[in-house]
Design a protein around this motif. Sequence first.
Motif, mmCIF file in Angstrom:
data_model
loop_
_atom_site.group_PDB
_atom_site.id
_atom_site.type_symbol
_atom_site.label_atom_id
_atom_site.label_comp_id
_atom_site.label_asym_id
_atom_site.label_seq_id
_atom_site.Cartn_x
_atom_site.Cartn_y
_atom_site.Cartn_z
ATOM 1 N N SER A 30 26.980 47.872 47.844
ATOM 2 C CA SER A 30 28.038 47.066 47.229
ATOM 3 C C SER A 30 27.466 45.938 46.381
ATOM 4 N N THR A 31 26.396 45.315 46.868
ATOM 5 C CA THR A 31 25.751 44.194 46.177
ATOM 6 C C THR A 31 24.256 44.445 46.115
ATOM 7 N N PRO A 32 23.664 44.458 44.913
ATOM 8 C CA PRO A 32 24.280 44.189 43.602
ATOM 9 C C PRO A 32 25.035 45.415 43.094
ATOM 10 N N SER B 224 20.653 34.910 38.488
ATOM 11 C CA SER B 224 20.507 33.873 39.521
ATOM 12 C C SER B 224 19.903 34.516 40.770
ATOM 13 N N SER B 225 20.102 33.898 41.907
ATOM 14 C CA SER B 225 19.489 34.396 43.134
ATOM 15 C C SER B 225 20.173 35.668 43.637
ATOM 16 N N LEU B 226 19.436 36.417 44.415
ATOM 17 C CA LEU B 226 19.968 37.601 45.098
ATOM 18 C C LEU B 226 19.496 37.527 46.551
#
Length: 268
Positions: A201-203, A211-213
């Motif tokens: 789902s993410t990313p 930005s951050s992950l």
Amino acid sequence: PASWSYANANLTVPGIGLECGKRYYVFTRAVDVAGNTQSGFVDNVSSMSFVWDAGAACLPTTAISNPTPGGLYRPTQLGGGSAFDGTASDPVLPGVPDRLNKVQIHLSFRFAGTSYYWTGSAFSSYTVTDVTAWRDVTAGTDSWRFNFDSTKWMSDQYYYLKSRAFDKSAPMGANGGNEQPDPWTLRNFTVDGTAPVSSISTPVAGAFITSSLATISGTTYGGLSGLVAGAGGMRLRIFHDYGGTIYFWRGTTALGWSTTFTNLPVTF
């Protein structure tokens, strides 16, 4: 010749009359009006013996060895000549070495509120009933087994396997004499032939992240049997291609990237 009989209601009362597993002897002797007394006795005519095989202590029993209680199986794991196996026993009787007549199994599952029974060739909800769905085992009595074609399983179902035995006590019915009473031996198990699935789902696919992950997340589903607990149940790998060489993220800055693949720990 005149007929005779003896009747006593206590004769078959447990604890008072005949006892399970014992051999009894019966003799008759006639006396006529003239005072003559029968002096000769003929085996199985005027004298005989029998074994009393009645009552709860004399009933046969069965046990199921395979499948195991609550077992989780792929269809191919329950197939062939010993798909199901177990044992059966009947109380020891004097002078009666072979006491069991047959063993039967009863296989079923429920789907959408309807029961489906194994007919011997397929599962059906209407060609047999709960009463008529019993099948003779493929081989054996004391140690029995049942053949099953693994391609006949309806995958992703909870199954109920029952077993029962019949002995050879008289009078013999269609299946034998004494029957193992209900509730019969029961074993529940699951057949799951569907591979688990997972998604990210993410990313999101094709994203440009500026930005951050901090977290990579998604969903997973293990079907009826569920996922293996711990690291073996879910595997995550992060990698990139640099000049035709694949590099895998090893989880920390210190470890960095490596050409050796690494399964990263996930929680689920």
